[in-house]
Design an enzyme around this catalytic site. Structure first.
Site, PDB file in Angstrom:
ATOM      1  N   SER A  13     -14.520   1.719  12.187  1.00 22.29           N
ATOM      2  CA  SER A  13     -15.731   2.419  11.742  1.00 22.29           C
ATOM      3  C   SER A  13     -16.256   1.939  10.395  1.00 22.29           C
ATOM      4  O   SER A  13     -17.397   2.208  10.050  1.00 22.29           O
ATOM      5  CB  SER A  13     -15.475   3.929  11.679  1.00 22.29           C
ATOM      6  OG  SER A  13     -14.586   4.245  10.633  1.00 22.29           O
TER       7      SER A  13
ATOM      8  N   LYS B 146     -14.653   7.012   4.821  1.00 21.03           N
ATOM      9  CA  LYS B 146     -16.065   6.697   5.061  1.00 21.03           C
ATOM     10  C   LYS B 146     -16.730   6.410   3.716  1.00 21.03           C
ATOM     11  O   LYS B 146     -16.122   6.561   2.650  1.00 21.03           O
ATOM     12  CB  LYS B 146     -16.792   7.866   5.725  1.00 21.03           C
ATOM     13  CG  LYS B 146     -16.182   8.367   7.025  1.00 21.03           C
ATOM     14  CD  LYS B 146     -16.348   7.421   8.190  1.00 21.03           C
ATOM     15  CE  LYS B 146     -15.709   7.973   9.459  1.00 21.03           C
ATOM     16  NZ  LYS B 146     -15.757   6.998  10.577  1.00 21.03           N
TER      17      LYS B 146
END
Length: 278
Positions: free
Chosen positions: A42, A119
């Site tokens: 990701s 993230k």
């Protein structure tokens, strides 16, 4: 008797040494740096599957989430951070708290599952975030984007989980070149980094997210392959992340392996050792 006493004493000293070592390691991991393996794609190409880094916990101060969760599925061990430091949960504050900056790569505790996620911080408290045509809008202004060629990797199983990458150039056979478009995204504070795009999908066009006070909005750099704040918690996404759930900032990759095990030395990515996280 003397020999038995000496033997028993040696066992006790060994146990004490192990206990002291575990306590020291626990304190180090809780207060200073926490190891983190990258399990998914990701955050490509900033972080690759198999990158190993230490998360700097001193950057944002300490909360209940600073206590490490201990999960060893093979041994049936599953000790959650709340089991140890749950008494400090609930006020959304931190001890010696530091404010995160837009563009930081952050490890945080998922607000629902409790698992650690990594993230990039895009939205601060009070911001209005929207994605239109794959372009992030912050408070009504589109972020700066510059085309930067492509990111290419070999199509095949990656990491211990054997995940296969998604490719912009359609179905690719094992060993083929898997390609994604790459752009440089620059946030209002000047933070710049690479992002990847694969296709046009629902997450490329969203409604407006108004970030609540004391919360943050995160996105993965591999934009079409990231479960992040664009997906609400009710839909098994990340949603808005409370301040107290931040664990630390990722600053540097210490080690990287492209194989299923760190001991498979022929899969080591030596060019990523001690590489800074941008």
């Amino acid at each position: 008797m003397a020999e038995k006493a000496k033997k028993d004493g040696g066992i006790v000293e060994t146990i004490k040494t192990v206990v002291y070592a575990l306590l020291i390691a626990g304190v180090f991991r809780t207060l200073f740096f926490q190891p983190f393996w990258i399990p998914s794609g990701s955050m490509k190409d900033t972080l690759l599957i198999g990158d190993f880094l230490f998360v700097n916990k001193m950057t944002y101060g300490y909360s209940y989430a600073s206590c490490p969760s201990i999960r060893i599925p093979a041994l049936g061990v599953n000790v959650d951070a709340k089991s140890i430091c749950g008494w400090a949960d609930g006020d959304n504050t931190r001890l010696f708290g530091g404010e995160p900056e837009r563009g930081d790569v952050v490890v945080f505790r998922h607000p629902v599952t409790g698992f650690d996620f990594i993230k990039r911080l895009i939205g601060l408290p009070g911001d209005k975030i929207q994605v239109i045509g794959g372009v992030v809008q912050i408070n009504g202004e589109a972020v700066k984007l510059e085309d930067d060629g492509v990111f290419q990797e070999v199509y095949g199983p990656q990491g211990p989980q054997g995940n296969r990458p998604r490719c912009e150039n359609g179905p690719v056979g094992n060993g083929g070149a898997c390609v994604k478009s790459r752009q440089i995204e620059t946030l209002p504070n000047g933070a710049a980094y690479g992002i990847l795009n694969i296709t046009t999908q629902g997450s490329d066009n969203t409604g407006i997210y108004t970030v609540p006070e004391g919360h943050y909005f995160f996105m993965g750099d591999n934009r079409d392959n990231s479960t992040d704040s664009r997906v609400p918690q009710a839909a098994r996404g990340v949603g808005f992340v409370p301040y107290e759930n931040l664990i630390g900032r990722a600053d540097r990759i210490m080690f990287s392996s492209a194989g299923k095990s760190m001991f498979a030395f022929w899969t080591w990515r030596s060019d990523r050792f001690f590489k800074g996280v941008n």
